[in-house]
Write a protein that holds these residues in place. Structure first.
Motif, mmCIF file in Angstrom:
data_model
loop_
_atom_site.group_PDB
_atom_site.id
_atom_site.type_symbol
_atom_site.label_atom_id
_atom_site.label_comp_id
_atom_site.label_asym_id
_atom_site.label_seq_id
_atom_site.Cartn_x
_atom_site.Cartn_y
_atom_site.Cartn_z
ATOM 1 N N PHE A 1 0.812 -1.217 0.000
ATOM 2 C CA PHE A 1 0.000 0.000 0.000
ATOM 3 C C PHE A 1 0.840 1.260 0.000
ATOM 4 C CE2 PHE A 1 -4.134 -1.757 0.444
ATOM 5 C CZ PHE A 1 -3.950 -2.965 1.090
ATOM 6 N N SER A 2 2.074 1.144 0.482
ATOM 7 C CA SER A 2 2.799 2.381 0.730
ATOM 8 C C SER A 2 3.825 2.716 -0.335
ATOM 9 C CB SER A 2 3.489 2.312 2.096
ATOM 10 O OG SER A 2 4.238 1.121 2.164
ATOM 11 N N THR A 3 4.272 1.752 -1.104
ATOM 12 C CA THR A 3 5.352 2.057 -2.054
ATOM 13 C C THR A 3 4.808 2.183 -3.473
ATOM 14 O OG1 THR A 3 5.798 -0.276 -2.381
ATOM 15 C CG2 THR A 3 7.041 0.838 -0.652
ATOM 16 N N ASN A 4 5.659 2.705 -4.340
ATOM 17 C CA ASN A 4 5.307 2.890 -5.749
ATOM 18 C C ASN A 4 4.881 1.558 -6.371
ATOM 19 O OD1 ASN A 4 5.103 3.431 -8.430
ATOM 20 N ND2 ASN A 4 7.240 4.073 -8.703
ATOM 21 N N PRO A 5 3.647 1.501 -6.895
ATOM 22 C CA PRO A 5 3.151 0.203 -7.371
ATOM 23 C C PRO A 5 3.935 -0.361 -8.545
ATOM 24 C CG PRO A 5 1.369 1.794 -7.166
ATOM 25 C CD PRO A 5 2.635 2.554 -7.014
ATOM 26 N N LEU A 6 4.623 0.498 -9.287
ATOM 27 C CA LEU A 6 5.226 -0.031 -10.507
ATOM 28 C C LEU A 6 6.708 -0.321 -10.350
ATOM 29 C CD1 LEU A 6 3.405 2.013 -13.264
ATOM 30 C CD2 LEU A 6 3.139 -0.385 -12.661
ATOM 31 N N TRP A 7 7.213 -0.179 -9.129
ATOM 32 C CA TRP A 7 8.606 -0.547 -8.944
ATOM 33 C C TRP A 7 8.777 -1.290 -7.625
ATOM 34 C CZ3 TRP A 7 11.827 -1.320 -12.515
ATOM 35 C CH2 TRP A 7 13.173 -1.571 -12.206
ATOM 36 N N PHE A 8 9.870 -2.024 -7.527
ATOM 37 C CA PHE A 8 10.094 -2.861 -6.371
ATOM 38 C C PHE A 8 10.437 -2.036 -5.141
ATOM 39 C CE2 PHE A 8 10.087 -6.607 -8.923
ATOM 40 C CZ PHE A 8 10.620 -6.228 -10.129
ATOM 41 N N ALA A 9 10.063 -2.583 -3.999
ATOM 42 C CA ALA A 9 10.546 -2.047 -2.717
ATOM 43 C C ALA A 9 11.471 -3.129 -2.160
ATOM 44 C CB ALA A 9 9.366 -1.766 -1.810
ATOM 45 N N ASP A 10 11.312 -3.469 -0.897
ATOM 46 C CA ASP A 10 12.048 -4.610 -0.377
ATOM 47 C C ASP A 10 11.526 -5.869 -1.041
ATOM 48 O OD1 ASP A 10 12.266 -3.314 2.983
ATOM 49 O OD2 ASP A 10 13.779 -3.409 1.378
ATOM 50 N N VAL A 11 12.450 -6.609 -1.635
ATOM 51 C CA VAL A 11 11.990 -7.779 -2.367
ATOM 52 C C VAL A 11 11.694 -8.907 -1.399
ATOM 53 C CG1 VAL A 11 12.570 -9.506 -4.086
ATOM 54 C CG2 VAL A 11 13.239 -7.141 -4.431
ATOM 55 N N ASN A 12 10.406 -9.211 -1.263
ATOM 56 C CA ASN A 12 9.971 -10.229 -0.306
ATOM 57 C C ASN A 12 9.514 -11.497 -1.002
ATOM 58 O OD1 ASN A 12 10.311 -8.740 2.015
ATOM 59 N ND2 ASN A 12 8.337 -9.368 2.830
ATOM 60 N N PHE A 13 9.996 -11.713 -2.223
ATOM 61 C CA PHE A 13 9.411 -12.750 -3.053
ATOM 62 C C PHE A 13 9.471 -14.125 -2.398
ATOM 63 C CE2 PHE A 13 7.636 -14.207 -6.908
ATOM 64 C CZ PHE A 13 8.204 -15.425 -7.201
ATOM 65 N N SER B 1 -8.595 -0.481 -7.829
ATOM 66 C CA SER B 1 -8.814 -0.094 -6.436
ATOM 67 C C SER B 1 -7.922 1.070 -6.090
ATOM 68 C CB SER B 1 -8.499 -1.264 -5.501
ATOM 69 O OG SER B 1 -9.196 -2.398 -5.903
ATOM 70 N N PRO B 2 -8.501 2.157 -5.604
ATOM 71 C CA PRO B 2 -7.726 3.387 -5.404
ATOM 72 C C PRO B 2 -6.486 3.191 -4.540
ATOM 73 C CG PRO B 2 -10.048 3.805 -5.066
ATOM 74 C CD PRO B 2 -9.915 2.331 -5.253
ATOM 75 N N ARG B 3 -6.577 2.332 -3.501
ATOM 76 C CA ARG B 3 -5.450 2.231 -2.586
ATOM 77 C C ARG B 3 -4.252 1.508 -3.199
ATOM 78 N NH1 ARG B 3 -7.434 -0.576 2.524
ATOM 79 N NH2 ARG B 3 -5.326 -0.180 3.254
#
Lengths: 312, 315
Positions: free
Chosen positions: A74-86, B158-160
C-alpha cells in the motif's frame, strides 16, 4: 508463410521463362523514403508501443506486487520494487492452509493437462475416421459434432450439474474431469487436417502390408496429423484451464479446486482474511507461468492452426 | 492407364470382400465396422454422455414444476409444460441482466474487433518495425485466464493499490456507473490479441500480386488497406465477431470475480449469473429453463449475424 515485408524478388524471371521485365525500384521495395514514410512509421510505432504498455503493464504490476510484503503493497510505488519479499511470499503461499495451493496446481495439471491429452486422442481418432472412412451415418455424426462446437462451455455447466446431481457425483474429481475430455472442435479440426494431410495411398499401402487400421493410425497417421493434434491439445488445455462455471457449480471441497477457482475463492474472502491479498497476487503470478510457457513453446503450431481454423 | 500388379491385387480383394459392383479405384471403400467403432466409439460415448444427455436432461427439467403440499410438505416435481418458460419471460431480473450484456456487447464487440483489425493491419504493413515483438506482446494477455485477469484489474482499479491514481482518484471505476465498462476493459484486454492473430493470419494469406497490381496503379498503404485488405478479411472479422457475441452473452467469470471488488455487481448481473443464483436457491427447473432460453438466444443471435453478413457479401 509469405515474407513479412512486402518485398518482391527483383530480377526474377517471368512466368513464361522470358527475361525479367525491368522493374522500377518502387515496385519491389516498400515505400520507405525519408520524407514520405517517416511520419506514418513513427505514428504506427508510437501507437503500437502505447498499446504494448497497456497490455504488459498489468502483468508487470503483478510481478512487482508479488514481491512486496503486505505493508509495502500500500505504501510504495506500485510499478517498482521495494524490499523484495518474493521468497517469503512464496513460502507463505505454499505453506498456507497445509499447502492447498500446491494441491490446486496439481488439480489444474490433471484437469487441463491429462484432460487435454485424452481429449486430443479421442477427437483425433474420431476426426480421422470421419475423414478417411466412409460409413453409414458419417455425415450425420459430423453435423451433430459441428452443432456441439457451437455450444459454449458455460451453457453446458448447469445441465452437467443436473446430470451429476442425479447420480450424486457432484463435488468429485470426475465431475470436472470427464466433461473436459470432450472436444467437438478437436474432431472438426482433426477431420479437416486428416483429409488434407493423410494421403489415401499411404493407407492403401499400409493395408496391403497387412497393418490393421488402428495400428496404421497410431504409427503413421498420427505423425502426419501432428500439427493439428498439437493445436487441439493447446486449445483444449486453455479451454479447460479457463473453465470457470463448471468448477463453480460442481465443486464444494477445497481440495478439488483448480487453481483459477481456488484463487477466486480466496479473493472473495480477502475481507475476512487480509493476509490472502498477498497470496492471491503471488498465486496468480505463479498460476499464469505454466500457461505462458505452454504458449511460448507451442506458438508455432498455434499460429498455423489458428489460420487454418479461421479460414474454414 | 494399364493395370499394375497392385491394382489387380486390390481389385481381387475388393471382389472377395465387397460386392463386385464397387468400382476399381474409389478413394475409400465403405469401411468395416470394427475399426470405425474403435475410432469413433470412445468420442461418441463421451459426447453423448456429456453433451447430448445433459442438454436433453436440462430441457426435461425445464418442463417440470415444483409442487408442494402446504408450506412444509415434501416437494415433488411434476410435469408443468411451458410454465417455467412463462416464468422466465416474466422474470424481470433475468431480462435486466440480458439487457445489460446486450448493451455491453453493442459497445465492447465493435471496439475490440476494431482494435484487433487496426493492430492486424499495422502488423501487416511495411511501416511497422519490431513486428514479432508486438505480435507476441499483444498476445500475452490471452494466456491469462479471465478470472486472473479480473483479479488483476480489480486490484488495478482499487484506489489504494492502483498505479493509475491519476484516474482512480477522480473516478470510481468500480461504482455502478462504470463497473460494466471496467469489466468490458478486462474482456478487451484479454481477447484483442487473440482476435488480432485470427485477422492477421487471414491477411497473411492474401496473394501478394494484389498489392503488386495496386502499387502499380499508384495506391498507397492506406488505400490498399481500405480497398483490398479489409474486404478480404471479412470472413475472419465475421468469425471473431460471432465468437465475441457468444462470449458476451455467456459472460460470467469476470463479473463474478468483480463481486469481490465492487458491491455494484449484483449476484444477477449477467444472465449466466442469474442462472447460477437461481440454481442455488435451489430453483432448478427455473434455472434450467433460463439456461435453455439463453442458449437459444445465443444461437439465434449468432445465426442472424451470420445471415446478415452473408447477405451483404452477395449484394
Amino acid at each position: 508463410m509469405r515474407a513479412e515485408e512486402n518485398t518482391r524478388e527483383v530480377g526474377a524471371p517471368e512466368a513464361d521463362g522470358s527475361a525479367p521485365r525491368p522493374r522500377r525500384r518502387a515496385d519491389s521495395v516498400p515505400a520507405r523514403g525519408p520524407r514520405k514514410g517517416r511520419i506514418p512509421r513513427a505514428g504506427a510505432f508510437v501507437v503500437m508501443t502505447m498499446f504494448t504498455l497497456y497490455f504488459l503493464t498489468p502483468i508487470w504490476w503483478l510481478v512487482v506486487a508479488s514481491t512486496k510484503s503486505r505493508g509495502d503493497l500500500f505504501s510504495t510505488n506500485p510499478l517498482w520494487f521495494a524490499d523484495v519479499n518474493f521468497v517469503e511470499n512464496l513460502s507463505g503461499l505454499l505453506a498456507y492452509r497445509d499447502g492447498v495451493y500446491l494441491r490446486w496446481l496439481l488439480n489444474s495439471a490433471l484437469y487441463a493437462g491429462v484432460g487435454a491429452v485424452v481429449a486430443t486422442v479421442l477427437s483425433g481418432m474420431c476426426g480421422y475416421a470421419l475423414a478417411k472412412y466412409r460409413f453409414r451415418g458419417r455425415e450425420m455424426i459430423f453435423n451433430v459434432v459441428l452443432g456441439g462446437v457451437l455450444v459454449p462451455a458455460t451453457a453446458l455447466a448447469l445441465p452437467l450439474f443436473l446430470l451429476f446431481s442425479q447420480v450424486e457425483l457432484t463435488d468429485t474429481f470426475w465431475a470436472v474431469f470427464l466433461p473436459s475430455v470432450v472436444s467437438p472442435f478437436g474432431v472438426y479440426l482433426s477431420r479437416v487436417f486428416a483429409e488434407a494431410s493423410v494421403p489415401d495411398e499411404l493407407l492403401e499401402a499400409s493395408r496391403l502390408d497387412g497393418s490393421g487400421e488402428v495400428r496404421t493410425f497410431f504409427t503413421i497417421s498420427i505423425r502426419l496429423m501432428f500439427p493439428a493434434l498439437v493445436t487441439v491439445f493447446l486449445f483444449q488445455f486453455v479451454s479447460i484451464w479457463n473453465n470457470f462455471f463448471l468448477p463453480l457449480i460442481m465443486l464444494r471441497s477445497e481440495e478439488l479446486f483448480p487453481v483459477t477457482y481456488g484463487l477466486y475463492a480466496w479473493n472473495s474472502t480477502i475481507n475476512q482474511f487480509p493476509e490472502l491479498r498477498t497470496y492471491v497476487l503471488i498465486g496468480s503470478l505463479i498460476s499464469i507461468v505454466p500457461l505462458i510457457i505452454v504458449f511460448l513453446l507451442l506458438q508455432r503450431f498455434w499460429r498455423n492452426g489458428l489460420g487454418a481454423g479461421a479460414l474454414k | 492407364m494399364s493395370s499394375t500388379p497392385i491394382d489387380q491385387r486390390s481389385t481381387a480383394r475388393d471382389s472377395a470382400v465387397f460386392p463386385p459392383t464397387t468400382p476399381k479405384r474409389r478413394p475409400y471403400r465403405t469401411a468395416r465396422l470394427g475399426p470405425v467403432l474403435v475410432f469413433v466409439g470412445p468420442f461418441a460415448v463421451m459426447f453423448i454422455t456429456f453433451y447430448l444427455v445433459p442438454i436433453g436432461y436440462a430441457i426435461w427439467k425445464s418442463l417440470l414444476v415444483v409442487e408442494r403440499e402446504g408450506t412444509f410438505g415434501t416437494a415433488t416435481e411434476v410435469f408443468g409444460g411451458l410454465t417455467q418458460y412463462i416464468r422466465v419471460f416474466e422474470n424481470e431480473v433475468f431480462w435486466q441482466s440480458a439487457g445489460r450484456v446486450l448493451l455491453f456487447g453493442i459497445v465492447q464487440v465493435p471496439v475490440m474487433i476494431g482494435l484487433a483489425l487496426l493492430f492486424a493491419l499495422l502488423l501487416d504493413s511495411p511501416i511497422l518495425s519490431g513486428k514479432r515483438f508486438f505480435r507476441l506482446a499483444f498476445f500475452v494477455p490471452y494466456a491469462v485466464p479471465g478470472v486472473i485477469a479480473a483479479i488483476m484489474w480489480g486490484f488495478l482499479y482499487s484506489p489504494r493499490l492502483s498505479p493509475f491514481t491519476a484516474v482512480t482518484s477522480q473516478v470510481d471505476l468500480l461504482s455502478a456507473d462504470f463497473v460494466l465498462w471496467s469489466i468490458a476493459n478486462v474482456v478487451t484486454w484479454v481477447f484483442v490479441g487473440y482476435n488480432m492473430l485470427i485477422i492477421y493470419s487471414t491477411l497473411l494469406s492474401i496473394p501478394p500480386d494484389l498489392y503488386e497490381a495496386a502499387r502499380l496503379d499508384g495506391a498507397g498503404q492506406f488505400r490498399m488497406a481500405w480497398s483490398i485488405k479489409i474486404p478480404l478479411v471479412r470472413p475472419s472479422l465475421v468469425l471473431t465477431a460471432v465468437l465475441s457475441i457468444i462470449g458476451t452473452l455467456q459472460l460470467l467469470a469476470e463479473p463474478q470475480t468483480f463481486r469481490a471488488f465492487s458491491s455494484a455487481v449484483t449476484s444477477t448481473f449477467t444472465p449466466n449469473m442469474t442462472i447460477y443464483a437461481t440454481s442455488s436457491i435451489p430453483n432448478v427447473p427455473l434455472a434450467a429453463a433460463m439456461s435453455v432460453v439463453l442458449a437459444l438466444a445465443t444461437f439465434i443471435l449468432s445465426f442472424t449475424f451470420l445471415r446478415i453478413t452473408r447477405r451483404k457479401a452477395t449484394l
